[in-house]
Scaffold this motif. Structure first.
Motif, PDB file in Angstrom:
ATOM      1  N   ALA A 210      29.248  28.124  45.412  1.00  0.00           N
ATOM      2  CA  ALA A 210      29.929  29.001  44.458  1.00  0.00           C
ATOM      3  C   ALA A 210      30.536  30.207  45.164  1.00  0.00           C
ATOM      4  CB  ALA A 210      28.954  29.455  43.373  1.00  0.00           C
ATOM      5  N   VAL A 211      29.796  30.791  46.114  1.00  0.00           N
ATOM      6  CA  VAL A 211      30.313  31.950  46.847  1.00  0.00           C
ATOM      7  C   VAL A 211      31.592  31.579  47.600  1.00  0.00           C
ATOM      8  CG1 VAL A 211      29.870  33.523  48.774  1.00  0.00           C
ATOM      9  CG2 VAL A 211      28.097  33.124  47.049  1.00  0.00           C
ATOM     10  N   GLU A 212      31.600  30.399  48.253  1.00  0.00           N
ATOM     11  CA  GLU A 212      32.797  29.964  48.966  1.00  0.00           C
ATOM     12  C   GLU A 212      33.973  29.802  48.007  1.00  0.00           C
ATOM     13  OE1 GLU A 212      33.192  29.653  52.289  1.00  0.00           O
ATOM     14  OE2 GLU A 212      31.197  30.570  52.321  1.00  0.00           O
ATOM     15  N   ALA A 213      33.709  29.259  46.812  1.00  0.00           N
ATOM     16  CA  ALA A 213      34.777  29.057  45.835  1.00  0.00           C
ATOM     17  C   ALA A 213      35.265  30.388  45.264  1.00  0.00           C
ATOM     18  CB  ALA A 213      34.279  28.147  44.710  1.00  0.00           C
ATOM     19  N   LEU A 214      34.353  31.317  45.035  1.00  0.00           N
ATOM     20  CA  LEU A 214      34.741  32.620  44.491  1.00  0.00           C
ATOM     21  C   LEU A 214      35.571  33.411  45.491  1.00  0.00           C
ATOM     22  CD1 LEU A 214      31.398  33.661  42.731  1.00  0.00           C
ATOM     23  CD2 LEU A 214      33.445  32.668  41.684  1.00  0.00           C
ATOM     24  N   LYS A 215      35.273  33.250  46.764  1.00  0.00           N
ATOM     25  CA  LYS A 215      36.089  33.908  47.790  1.00  0.00           C
ATOM     26  C   LYS A 215      37.510  33.355  47.789  1.00  0.00           C
ATOM     27  CE  LYS A 215      32.389  35.090  51.080  1.00  0.00           C
ATOM     28  NZ  LYS A 215      31.827  34.820  52.429  1.00  0.00           N
ATOM     29  N   ALA A 216      37.635  32.059  47.562  1.00  0.00           N
ATOM     30  CA  ALA A 216      38.957  31.426  47.562  1.00  0.00           C
ATOM     31  C   ALA A 216      39.736  31.727  46.290  1.00  0.00           C
ATOM     32  CB  ALA A 216      38.800  29.917  47.750  1.00  0.00           C
ATOM     33  N   PHE A 217      39.025  31.971  45.174  1.00  0.00           N
ATOM     34  CA  PHE A 217      39.690  32.207  43.881  1.00  0.00           C
ATOM     35  C   PHE A 217      39.072  33.454  43.240  1.00  0.00           C
ATOM     36  CE2 PHE A 217      39.768  27.702  44.868  1.00  0.00           C
ATOM     37  CZ  PHE A 217      41.129  27.437  44.813  1.00  0.00           C
ATOM     38  N   PRO A 218      39.531  34.645  43.656  1.00  0.00           N
ATOM     39  CA  PRO A 218      38.916  35.913  43.228  1.00  0.00           C
ATOM     40  C   PRO A 218      38.918  36.141  41.726  1.00  0.00           C
ATOM     41  CG  PRO A 218      40.421  36.245  45.085  1.00  0.00           C
ATOM     42  CD  PRO A 218      40.620  34.857  44.610  1.00  0.00           C
ATOM     43  N   ALA A 219      39.865  35.561  41.003  1.00  0.00           N
ATOM     44  CA  ALA A 219      39.922  35.788  39.552  1.00  0.00           C
ATOM     45  C   ALA A 219      38.686  35.247  38.848  1.00  0.00           C
ATOM     46  CB  ALA A 219      41.173  35.141  38.972  1.00  0.00           C
ATOM     47  N   VAL A 220      38.075  34.224  39.411  1.00  0.00           N
ATOM     48  CA  VAL A 220      36.881  33.636  38.797  1.00  0.00           C
ATOM     49  C   VAL A 220      35.688  34.586  38.937  1.00  0.00           C
ATOM     50  CG1 VAL A 220      35.397  31.597  38.728  1.00  0.00           C
ATOM     51  CG2 VAL A 220      37.800  31.365  39.348  1.00  0.00           C
ATOM     52  N   ASN A 221      35.765  35.484  39.916  1.00  0.00           N
ATOM     53  CA  ASN A 221      34.685  36.456  40.140  1.00  0.00           C
ATOM     54  C   ASN A 221      35.025  37.810  39.527  1.00  0.00           C
ATOM     55  OD1 ASN A 221      32.087  36.863  41.458  1.00  0.00           O
ATOM     56  ND2 ASN A 221      33.127  38.233  42.886  1.00  0.00           N
ATOM     57  N   ALA A 222      36.109  37.874  38.760  1.00  0.00           N
ATOM     58  CA  ALA A 222      36.572  39.132  38.176  1.00  0.00           C
ATOM     59  C   ALA A 222      36.142  39.236  36.713  1.00  0.00           C
ATOM     60  CB  ALA A 222      38.094  39.228  38.300  1.00  0.00           C
ATOM     61  N   GLN A 223      36.515  40.350  36.089  1.00  0.00           N
ATOM     62  CA  GLN A 223      36.197  40.552  34.680  1.00  0.00           C
ATOM     63  C   GLN A 223      37.241  41.450  34.048  1.00  0.00           C
ATOM     64  OE1 GLN A 223      32.384  42.339  35.833  1.00  0.00           O
ATOM     65  NE2 GLN A 223      32.932  44.171  34.647  1.00  0.00           N
ATOM     66  N   ILE A 224      37.315  41.395  32.726  1.00  0.00           N
ATOM     67  CA  ILE A 224      38.265  42.218  31.987  1.00  0.00           C
ATOM     68  C   ILE A 224      37.574  43.481  31.509  1.00  0.00           C
ATOM     69  CG2 ILE A 224      39.617  42.372  29.865  1.00  0.00           C
ATOM     70  CD1 ILE A 224      40.379  39.497  30.177  1.00  0.00           C
TER      71      ILE A 224
ATOM     72  N   GLY B 126      38.867  46.415  29.185  1.00  0.00           N
ATOM     73  CA  GLY B 126      39.965  46.968  28.395  1.00  0.00           C
ATOM     74  C   GLY B 126      41.265  46.270  28.716  1.00  0.00           C
ATOM     75  N   THR B 127      42.215  47.019  29.267  1.00  0.00           N
ATOM     76  CA  THR B 127      43.508  46.440  29.646  1.00  0.00           C
ATOM     77  C   THR B 127      43.615  46.242  31.151  1.00  0.00           C
ATOM     78  OG1 THR B 127      44.479  48.671  29.742  1.00  0.00           O
ATOM     79  CG2 THR B 127      44.656  47.474  27.651  1.00  0.00           C
ATOM     80  N   GLU B 128      42.481  46.299  31.853  1.00  0.00           N
ATOM     81  CA  GLU B 128      42.486  46.147  33.298  1.00  0.00           C
ATOM     82  C   GLU B 128      41.662  44.935  33.735  1.00  0.00           C
ATOM     83  OE1 GLU B 128      42.904  50.766  34.831  1.00  0.00           O
ATOM     84  OE2 GLU B 128      40.902  49.891  34.628  1.00  0.00           O
ATOM     85  N   ILE B 129      42.047  44.369  34.880  1.00  0.00           N
ATOM     86  CA  ILE B 129      41.254  43.320  35.525  1.00  0.00           C
ATOM     87  C   ILE B 129      40.475  43.959  36.664  1.00  0.00           C
ATOM     88  CG2 ILE B 129      41.293  41.160  36.800  1.00  0.00           C
ATOM     89  CD1 ILE B 129      43.888  40.458  35.418  1.00  0.00           C
TER      90      ILE B 129
END
Length: 431
Positions: free
Chosen positions: A268-282, A284-287
């Motif tokens: 999962a860590v390797e995948a999250l490094k490759a696709f940062p949006a999956v490790n992000a959060q919303i 308000g109006t910001e990512i």
């Protein structure tokens, strides 16, 4: 010496109240400083609170009551005597003086005397005889029990919850419900606790605070996030072969077993490094892109689902991850998982396979944007190099918030996890 107040400690920034679920020492008992005294159940965890001093306990709040952080729930009298202990006789001129006998009444009035006022329980300011405890009063109202007809079995004749339950059982019928009864749930009936109210064909008990919070969070996730789930499957042959080859040497060196979860956390860590949006959060109006990898591992306990967080997984070895998981499992068994263990987390992994689940759609753990679901390993026929072979296969599910993660990113992230699990040597070499 003045009595020491027993207060409800803080359990985290967002926690303002909890339920005093149980006293671990009886009223009037002599206790020592540091002994586990009572347990507070919040919406995040259950915490044992130690005694702040030596002395005799005086309980001020009954079990099952909601208490605020900082509230006084009892006292400890450093110079008090345990309940039931005989008082030392007074001494006069070196001889014990017997306690004076009660003087007979000198009244000559023919009028009948009023019955004596019930004496308070030990401590001087305790409940009066026949007075119901708060939990007993609440249950009596729910079950429509006349407290005047209930004989108290508590100290000083106080009416307890058990007395009310006994009265309901003796009545033999339960009160008519105010609304039509809901159809029976297909889920297994939970084992009743000591605080359950058993009436006829039903058992009623308080929904634990942690399950109330779980319900709120699950509904919140469904109502606020655009949840989609993508599926794939992984061939577990390589991981199982690796575990089988090195399990004894690994256990001997590190003191823990090499489980499946450490492989998936690392993948999962390797995948999250490759696709940062999956490790992000919303927010308000910001990512908010998280540049760290705190992975929550969902565990099922008697009190409900908990998600303790493994911090900085990218810097941990496989052994470090396994030891952390073992530590959480022990805390869960001992009911000692704290609020700090559950806070934070940027991604979650849940393993329904341990219960036999073949496929599921996990729900997000807000404010996280994705969650990985592991499932049972089953031998299935698959095509490898144009030949049909039997392999141990696991279905994988990645639920994600479509507001922040596109389908391409979600699918690619799950494929990356699949590739890492199917080729663990490549993952260990970070290539």
């Amino acid at each position: 010496m003045a009595a020491v107040e027993i207060k409800v400690p803080s359990a985290g920034e967002s926690v303002t109240e909890g339920i005093l679920s149980r006293w671990m020492k009886p009223d009037g008992a002599r206790i020592k400083s540091g002994e586990p005294l009572f347990e507070v159940e919040t919406d995040k965890a259950s915490t044992e609170v130690p005694a702040p001093a030596d002395g005799v306990l005086k309980i001020g709040v009954a079990e099952g009551e909601t208490v605020e952080v900082g509230a006084t729930v009892g006292t400890i009298d450093p110079s008090g005597s345990p309940a039931g202990a005989p008082e030392a006789p007074k001494e006069t001129a070196g001889k014990a003086e017997p306690a004076p006998a009660e003087a007979p009444s000198t009244s000559t009035s023919a009028a009948p005397q009023a019955p004596p006022t019930p004496a308070p329980t030990a401590g001087g300011d305790g409940p009066m005889a026949g007075e119901p405890s708060p939990s007993a009063r609440r249950l009596a109202e729910e079950e429509q029990v006349d407290l005047k007809s209930v004989e108290g079995s508590g100290r000083g004749g106080r009416i307890t919850k058990e007395d009310v339950i006994g009265a309901v059982e003796a009545r033999g019928t339960s009160p008519a419900p105010s609304a039509p009864a809901a159809p029976p749930s297909p889920a297994p009936t939970p084992t009743p606790t000591d605080g359950a109210s058993r009436t006829g064909r039903q058992t009623r008990q308080r929904l634990p605070l942690i399950r109330q919070k779980i319900a709120q969070r699950l509904v919140q996730a469904q109502q606020t996030a655009a949840i989609l789930t993508t599926f794939n499957e992984a061939d577990m042959s390589a991981v199982m072969a690796l575990r089988g080859k090195y399990k004894d040497a690994y256990k001997e060196k590190h003191g823990v077993n090499l489980g499946f979860m450490s492989f998936f956390v690392k993948a999962a860590v390797e995948a999250l490094k490759a696709f940062p949006a999956v490790n992000a959060q919303i927010d308000g109006t910001e990512i908010v892109y998280n540049n760290y990898y705190d992975v929550g591992v969902a565990v099922s306990t008697e009190r409900g689902l908990m998600v303790p967080v493994i911090r900085d997984c990218d810097s941990l070895t496989f052994a470090g991850i396994e030891k952390t998981i073992v530590g959480f499992a022990k805390k869960a068994r001992d009911n000692k998982i704290g609020v700090d263990d559950l806070q934070g987390g940027t991604f979650t992994i849940t393993n329904g396979g341990v219960f036999g689940s073949l496929l599921s759609t996990p729900i997000l753990n807000p404010p996280q944007s994705a969650i990985l679901g592991m499932h049972s390993i089953q031998k299935r026929p698959v095509v490898v190099d144009d030949e049909i072979v039997v392999r141990p296969m696991m279905y994988l599910a990645l639920s994600y918030d479509h507001r922040i993660i596109d389908g391409r990113e979600a699918v690619s992230c799950l494929v990356r996890i699949k590739e890492c699990v199917e080729d663990p040597e490549r993952m260990m070499l970070e290539i």
